[in-house]
Design a protein around this motif. Structure first.
Motif, short mmCIF file in Angstrom:
data_model
loop_
_atom_site.label_atom_id
_atom_site.label_comp_id
_atom_site.label_asym_id
_atom_site.label_seq_id
_atom_site.Cartn_x
_atom_site.Cartn_y
_atom_site.Cartn_z
N PRO A 124 0.83 -1.20 0.00
CA PRO A 124 0.00 0.00 0.00
C PRO A 124 0.86 1.26 0.00
N VAL A 125 0.35 2.30 -0.64
CA VAL A 125 1.04 3.58 -0.64
C VAL A 125 0.74 4.27 0.69
N ALA A 126 1.78 4.73 1.37
CA ALA A 126 1.60 5.37 2.67
C ALA A 126 1.14 6.82 2.48
N ILE A 127 -0.14 7.07 2.72
CA ILE A 127 -0.70 8.41 2.55
C ILE A 127 -1.24 8.96 3.87
N GLY A 128 -1.19 8.14 4.91
CA GLY A 128 -1.78 8.52 6.19
C GLY A 128 -1.21 9.80 6.77
N SER A 129 0.11 9.95 6.73
CA SER A 129 0.72 11.15 7.31
C SER A 129 0.32 12.40 6.53
N ARG A 130 0.10 12.27 5.22
CA ARG A 130 -0.34 13.42 4.43
C ARG A 130 -1.79 13.78 4.75
N ILE A 131 -2.61 12.76 4.99
CA ILE A 131 -4.00 13.02 5.37
C ILE A 131 -4.02 13.71 6.74
N ARG A 132 -3.23 13.20 7.69
CA ARG A 132 -3.16 13.82 9.01
C ARG A 132 -2.68 15.28 8.91
N ALA A 133 -1.64 15.52 8.11
CA ALA A 133 -1.12 16.89 7.94
C ALA A 133 -2.20 17.81 7.35
N ARG A 162 -7.09 22.59 10.82
CA ARG A 162 -7.42 22.73 12.25
C ARG A 162 -8.68 21.95 12.62
N MET A 163 -8.74 20.74 12.09
CA MET A 163 -9.88 19.87 12.36
C MET A 163 -9.45 18.70 13.23
N THR A 164 -10.33 18.27 14.11
CA THR A 164 -10.09 17.07 14.89
C THR A 164 -10.55 15.86 14.09
N ILE A 165 -10.12 14.69 14.51
CA ILE A 165 -10.60 13.46 13.85
C ILE A 165 -12.12 13.38 13.99
N LEU A 175 -17.48 8.76 8.24
CA LEU A 175 -16.56 7.67 8.57
C LEU A 175 -16.34 7.68 10.08
N THR A 176 -15.95 6.56 10.64
CA THR A 176 -15.77 6.50 12.09
C THR A 176 -14.41 7.07 12.50
N LYS A 177 -14.33 7.54 13.74
CA LYS A 177 -13.06 8.07 14.26
C LYS A 177 -11.99 6.98 14.25
N GLY A 178 -12.36 5.77 14.63
CA GLY A 178 -11.41 4.67 14.66
C GLY A 178 -10.85 4.37 13.28
N PHE A 179 -11.74 4.37 12.28
CA PHE A 179 -11.29 4.11 10.91
C PHE A 179 -10.34 5.21 10.45
N LEU A 180 -10.71 6.47 10.70
CA LEU A 180 -9.86 7.59 10.29
C LEU A 180 -8.50 7.54 10.98
N SER A 181 -8.50 7.16 12.24
CA SER A 181 -7.25 7.04 12.98
C SER A 181 -6.36 5.96 12.34
N ARG A 182 -6.95 4.84 11.96
CA ARG A 182 -6.17 3.77 11.32
C ARG A 182 -5.66 4.21 9.95
N VAL A 183 -6.47 4.99 9.21
CA VAL A 183 -6.04 5.51 7.91
C VAL A 183 -4.83 6.43 8.10
N SER A 243 -6.42 1.02 4.41
CA SER A 243 -6.56 1.89 3.24
C SER A 243 -8.03 2.18 3.00
N PRO A 244 -8.37 3.44 2.76
CA PRO A 244 -9.77 3.76 2.48
C PRO A 244 -10.16 3.35 1.07
N SER A 245 -11.44 3.13 0.86
CA SER A 245 -11.93 2.87 -0.49
C SER A 245 -11.78 4.15 -1.30
N VAL A 246 -11.90 4.03 -2.61
CA VAL A 246 -11.81 5.21 -3.47
C VAL A 246 -12.89 6.22 -3.09
N ALA A 247 -14.10 5.75 -2.86
CA ALA A 247 -15.20 6.66 -2.49
C ALA A 247 -14.90 7.37 -1.18
#
Length: 192
Positions: free
Chosen positions: A12-21, A27-30, A39-47, A53-57
């Motif tokens: 998988p391509v690591a995109i999580g840190s870019r999504i977090r940034a 200035r948004m919380t999860i 989407l759930t907070k837990g799912f977003l945290s794992r992403v 990896s999230p689906s395309v949608a």
């Protein structure tokens, strides 16, 4: 010309840190992103930790909420390595100074210049200004003096002085040994 066979990868391509940034830049919380995307907070945290990896949608929705394009998540950042021995010599004036441009010539956001100043080397006799917004001088080794119309700063190794780039100044190495300094110009000086 023979095409090189490229093995497909399932890594998988690591995109999580870019999504977090992007989330932090907005200035948004999860929790806020979860509310906006469904989407759930837990799912977003794992992403964000690249544990799933999230689906395309889901990715499209997430990018819309974070005001980023999906493509930006997959761009390889532009980097430029300058080895000191390969850094181009430049001259901003003065006597007894060897200056090298450490940033890419094409970099317009800032310039970093490393200067080795011979014992008693000095800048121009008349004060001069550099065409940039902010100038920072960091003394790596030795002693260095910056002279302004109404002030004089004596700096030693480890000292840093930040001042408006268009402020008239000159400099000198007051010592019997060489000084090494780093100049940082923001944005990069034009025409130099």
């Amino acid at each position: 010309m023979k095409a090189l066979p490229v093995e497909p990868t399932n890594a998988p391509v690591a995109i999580g840190s870019r999504i977090r940034a992007a989330r932090q830049a907005q200035r948004m919380t999860i929790e806020q992103v979860a509310d906006s995307t469904g989407l759930t907070k837990g799912f977003l945290s794992r992403v964000e930790r690249d544990l799933t990896s999230p689906s395309v949608a889901s990715l499209v929705t997430l990018c819309q909420v974070l005001s980023i394009s999906v493509g930006d998540l997959f761009l390889v950042p532009e980097t430029h390595l300058t080895r000191l021995v390969d850094a181009p010599r430049i001259s901003l004036g003065g006597q007894g100074i060897n200056e090298r441009l450490l940033t890419a010539r094409s970099e317009r956001r800032l310039q970093v210049i490393r200067a080795v100043v011979e014992p008693h080397g000095r800048g121009e006799d008349e004060l001069y200004a550099v065409d940039c917004e902010v100038e920072t001088l960091h003394v790596v080794e030795g002693r260095f003096v910056l002279v302004f119309p109404n002030a004089r700063y004596e700096l030693g190794a480890g000292d840093t002085l930040t001042f408006p780039g268009r402020e008239p100044h000159t400099w000198l190495n007051p010592d019997g040994r060489e000084a090494v300094v780093l100049w940082t110009l923001v944005p990069a000086a034009s025409g130099k």
